[in-house]
Design a protein around this motif. Sequence first.
Motif, PDB file in Angstrom:
ATOM      1  N   ILE A  68       0.758  -1.301   0.072  1.00 22.02           N
ATOM      2  CA  ILE A  68       0.030   0.106   0.003  1.00 22.02           C
ATOM      3  C   ILE A  68       0.870   1.220   0.018  1.00 22.02           C
ATOM      4  CG2 ILE A  68      -1.815   1.301   1.342  1.00 22.02           C
ATOM      5  CD1 ILE A  68      -2.758  -1.343   2.547  1.00 22.02           C
ATOM      6  N   THR A  69       0.628   1.840  -1.089  1.00 20.58           N
ATOM      7  CA  THR A  69       1.263   3.229  -0.925  1.00 20.58           C
ATOM      8  C   THR A  69       0.407   4.547  -0.751  1.00 20.58           C
ATOM      9  OG1 THR A  69       1.155   3.237  -3.381  1.00 20.58           O
ATOM     10  CG2 THR A  69       3.005   2.540  -2.390  1.00 20.58           C
ATOM     11  N   VAL A  70       0.601   5.783  -0.269  1.00 20.03           N
ATOM     12  CA  VAL A  70      -0.053   6.901  -0.012  1.00 20.03           C
ATOM     13  C   VAL A  70       0.281   7.800  -1.158  1.00 20.03           C
ATOM     14  CG1 VAL A  70      -0.718   8.737   1.515  1.00 20.03           C
ATOM     15  CG2 VAL A  70      -0.089   6.330   2.447  1.00 20.03           C
ATOM     16  N   GLY A  71      -0.642   8.409  -1.946  1.00 20.02           N
ATOM     17  CA  GLY A  71      -0.370   9.205  -2.875  1.00 20.02           C
ATOM     18  C   GLY A  71      -1.141  10.717  -2.804  1.00 20.02           C
ATOM     19  N   PRO A  72      -0.999  11.563  -3.767  1.00 20.19           N
ATOM     20  CA  PRO A  72      -1.753  12.768  -3.710  1.00 20.19           C
ATOM     21  C   PRO A  72      -3.406  12.428  -3.762  1.00 20.19           C
ATOM     22  CG  PRO A  72      -1.017  12.250  -6.129  1.00 20.19           C
ATOM     23  CD  PRO A  72      -0.552  11.217  -5.129  1.00 20.19           C
ATOM     24  N   LEU A  73      -4.109  13.610  -3.668  1.00 19.86           N
ATOM     25  CA  LEU A  73      -5.327  13.879  -3.404  1.00 19.86           C
ATOM     26  C   LEU A  73      -6.116  13.157  -5.116  1.00 19.86           C
ATOM     27  CD1 LEU A  73      -7.739  14.546  -1.742  1.00 19.86           C
ATOM     28  CD2 LEU A  73      -7.961  16.749  -3.014  1.00 19.86           C
ATOM     29  N   GLY A  74      -6.881  12.034  -4.954  1.00 20.52           N
ATOM     30  CA  GLY A  74      -7.538  11.546  -6.205  1.00 20.52           C
ATOM     31  C   GLY A  74      -6.977  10.373  -6.337  1.00 20.52           C
ATOM     32  N   ARG A  75      -5.603   9.761  -5.491  1.00 15.38           N
ATOM     33  CA  ARG A  75      -4.859   8.815  -5.658  1.00 15.38           C
ATOM     34  C   ARG A  75      -4.484   8.509  -4.428  1.00 15.38           C
ATOM     35  NH1 ARG A  75      -0.889   8.848 -10.701  1.00 15.38           N
ATOM     36  NH2 ARG A  75      -0.668   6.549  -9.915  1.00 15.38           N
ATOM     37  N   SER A  76      -5.256   8.792  -3.438  1.00 21.61           N
ATOM     38  CA  SER A  76      -4.666   8.578  -2.148  1.00 21.61           C
ATOM     39  C   SER A  76      -4.089   7.378  -1.659  1.00 21.61           C
ATOM     40  CB  SER A  76      -5.857   9.222  -1.056  1.00 21.61           C
ATOM     41  OG  SER A  76      -6.009  10.505  -1.233  1.00 21.61           O
ATOM     42  N   ILE A  77      -4.829   6.304  -2.009  1.00 22.32           N
ATOM     43  CA  ILE A  77      -4.272   4.986  -1.594  1.00 22.32           C
ATOM     44  C   ILE A  77      -4.205   3.990  -2.713  1.00 22.32           C
ATOM     45  CG2 ILE A  77      -5.091   3.034  -0.331  1.00 22.32           C
ATOM     46  CD1 ILE A  77      -3.984   5.190   1.619  1.00 22.32           C
ATOM     47  N   GLU A  78      -2.993   3.516  -3.008  1.00 26.80           N
ATOM     48  CA  GLU A  78      -2.859   2.460  -4.118  1.00 26.80           C
ATOM     49  C   GLU A  78      -2.437   1.190  -3.538  1.00 26.80           C
ATOM     50  OE1 GLU A  78      -0.753   4.343  -7.368  1.00 26.80           O
ATOM     51  OE2 GLU A  78      -2.624   5.431  -8.130  1.00 26.80           O
ATOM     52  N   ILE A  79      -3.048   0.091  -4.001  1.00 22.65           N
ATOM     53  CA  ILE A  79      -2.572  -1.211  -3.692  1.00 22.65           C
ATOM     54  C   ILE A  79      -2.079  -1.940  -4.719  1.00 22.65           C
ATOM     55  CG2 ILE A  79      -3.301  -3.398  -2.576  1.00 22.65           C
ATOM     56  CD1 ILE A  79      -5.782  -1.751  -1.491  1.00 22.65           C
ATOM     57  N   ASP A  80      -0.689  -2.372  -4.727  1.00 19.69           N
ATOM     58  CA  ASP A  80      -0.011  -3.434  -5.467  1.00 19.69           C
ATOM     59  C   ASP A  80      -0.889  -4.478  -5.513  1.00 19.69           C
ATOM     60  OD1 ASP A  80       1.410  -4.629  -7.232  1.00 19.69           O
ATOM     61  OD2 ASP A  80       3.156  -4.293  -6.454  1.00 19.69           O
ATOM     62  N   PRO A  81      -1.539  -5.225  -6.680  1.00 21.38           N
ATOM     63  CA  PRO A  81      -2.100  -6.351  -6.366  1.00 21.38           C
ATOM     64  C   PRO A  81      -0.902  -7.553  -6.625  1.00 21.38           C
ATOM     65  CG  PRO A  81      -2.415  -5.400  -8.485  1.00 21.38           C
ATOM     66  CD  PRO A  81      -1.635  -4.329  -7.836  1.00 21.38           C
ATOM     67  N   GLY A  82       0.052  -7.298  -6.926  1.00 23.68           N
ATOM     68  CA  GLY A  82       1.489  -8.229  -7.143  1.00 23.68           C
ATOM     69  C   GLY A  82       1.738  -8.506  -5.801  1.00 23.68           C
ATOM     70  N   ALA A  83       1.832  -7.420  -4.765  1.00 22.81           N
ATOM     71  CA  ALA A  83       2.285  -7.655  -3.480  1.00 22.81           C
ATOM     72  C   ALA A  83       1.423  -7.920  -2.305  1.00 22.81           C
ATOM     73  CB  ALA A  83       3.131  -6.320  -3.189  1.00 22.81           C
ATOM     74  N   CYS A  84      -0.011  -7.680  -2.731  1.00 21.62           N
ATOM     75  CA  CYS A  84      -0.906  -7.942  -1.712  1.00 21.62           C
ATOM     76  C   CYS A  84      -1.337  -9.483  -1.443  1.00 21.62           C
ATOM     77  CB  CYS A  84      -2.294  -7.286  -2.247  1.00 21.62           C
ATOM     78  SG  CYS A  84      -3.796  -7.524  -0.876  1.00 21.62           S
ATOM     79  N   THR A  85      -1.285  -9.901  -0.425  1.00 27.10           N
ATOM     80  CA  THR A  85      -1.653 -11.176  -0.109  1.00 27.10           C
ATOM     81  C   THR A  85      -2.871 -11.628   0.505  1.00 27.10           C
ATOM     82  OG1 THR A  85      -0.703 -11.238   2.319  1.00 27.10           O
ATOM     83  CG2 THR A  85       0.761 -11.797   0.695  1.00 27.10           C
ATOM     84  N   GLY A  86      -3.682 -10.535   0.502  1.00 26.67           N
ATOM     85  CA  GLY A  86      -5.154 -10.588   1.008  1.00 26.67           C
ATOM     86  C   GLY A  86      -5.222 -10.900   2.476  1.00 26.67           C
ATOM     87  N   CYS A  87      -4.350 -10.642   3.276  1.00 26.87           N
ATOM     88  CA  CYS A  87      -4.188 -10.972   4.766  1.00 26.87           C
ATOM     89  C   CYS A  87      -5.444 -10.113   5.455  1.00 26.87           C
ATOM     90  CB  CYS A  87      -2.961 -10.667   5.092  1.00 26.87           C
ATOM     91  SG  CYS A  87      -2.424  -8.677   5.318  1.00 26.87           S
ATOM     92  N   GLY A  88      -5.924  -8.866   5.166  1.00 29.03           N
ATOM     93  CA  GLY A  88      -6.813  -8.180   5.469  1.00 29.03           C
ATOM     94  C   GLY A  88      -6.245  -7.299   6.983  1.00 29.03           C
ATOM     95  N   LEU A  89      -4.996  -7.282   7.014  1.00 24.62           N
ATOM     96  CA  LEU A  89      -4.711  -6.368   8.509  1.00 24.62           C
ATOM     97  C   LEU A  89      -4.962  -5.003   8.141  1.00 24.62           C
ATOM     98  CD1 LEU A  89      -1.260  -8.113   9.195  1.00 24.62           C
ATOM     99  CD2 LEU A  89      -3.621  -8.543  10.257  1.00 24.62           C
ATOM    100  N   CYS A  90      -4.956  -4.477   6.805  1.00 19.94           N
ATOM    101  CA  CYS A  90      -5.179  -3.208   6.373  1.00 19.94           C
ATOM    102  C   CYS A  90      -6.707  -2.811   6.814  1.00 19.94           C
ATOM    103  CB  CYS A  90      -4.844  -2.955   4.981  1.00 19.94           C
ATOM    104  SG  CYS A  90      -5.688  -4.010   4.018  1.00 19.94           S
ATOM    105  N   VAL A  91      -7.507  -3.711   6.321  1.00 18.44           N
ATOM    106  CA  VAL A  91      -8.945  -3.768   6.672  1.00 18.44           C
ATOM    107  C   VAL A  91      -9.249  -3.618   8.200  1.00 18.44           C
ATOM    108  CG1 VAL A  91     -11.112  -4.668   6.575  1.00 18.44           C
ATOM    109  CG2 VAL A  91      -9.467  -4.831   4.646  1.00 18.44           C
TER     110      VAL A  91
END
Length: 333
Positions: A45-68
């Motif tokens: 998960i990276t934090v970016g500018p307004l309009g793209r505040s949160i971006e998630i890399d599907p290649g790195a995400c394991t679906g663990c749910g800890l962010c949720v």
Amino acid sequence: MEGVLNRLGEYGNPVPRYTAPRCLLERQAVGGCDACHATCPHGAITVGPLGRSIEIDPGACTGCGLCVQVCPSGALEYDLTAPLQSVRDAGNAGEGEATLTCSQSGAGGPTLPCLGRVTPAVVAASGAWGIPLTLLHGECGACPVGAPDVPERLNRVVEEAQTLRAATGRPAQVTVRAATPEDRDRAVRVSRRGAFASLLRAGRQQVAQAIPERPLPFVDWSQPRERTPEEWRWRARSLVPAPAPDTGVHWPAPLVDDSCIDCPVCSNVCPTQAITRDLKPEGGVQLLLDLSACTGCMACLHSCPPGAIHAQEEWLPAAFGPPILLRDSDSAM
């Protein structure tokens, strides 16, 4: 066949749904929020500018749910249907308990990619249904899916759910423990009456496990009901048995004092529009709070220019009915 393949192509994405209007960064709340970025053990998960505040890399995400688990406003979420249905099915089948286990534990029974997917609503619902729940984790120290501190995080989730359920007088019966070799052979214990239904459920589960999970559909923000995350809707539903009228329910939410200057900041930053600001025809404004839609993120408190907002931790059950009048001013400022 082409239609079926196209349909299957929508599956296989473990990334949680991100609803931008619920994100405190997109709402430009004072102090913002980087909880999801800070907690992700895989740097997905990276934090970016307004309009793209949160971006998630599907290649790195394991679906663990800890962010949720740590998102204070429900901007990130997974479908709660599978874990809730597993718990409910165990109760309907007459089993002694329901279990949820992580994919790395080797235990039998309903499986989640990681027990980071377990939220207070799931635990609270098990208490509402009176179904004991056992959460079985694997060796978290070297887990490629979650994080080493998943058991500690689970205990905090259980504590939050129990705090909510305290008003009902019936705490959830929850056990968090490491899976053992004996758990691999967990048998489904069902009554004769529930045997046929269990076979049907087992068939559905086999199909569901053969097809990777499908991402949640986008939230229709034009529908007020959809603005409230499913997590908080289930928390409210899980207040069963109904608390006594004079019993406080733990549900942190804002109150407004007389130093309010009638500006629109609180309603603007509210990620679920639980706070609404209505202009009165004769002048002045009304601030209304839909308590059941409030996630307790306190973006309003941290953003209020005069500091007129304060948190109230407990509310009487009647407060979950019609909107609460937070402020009614005589003339606009």
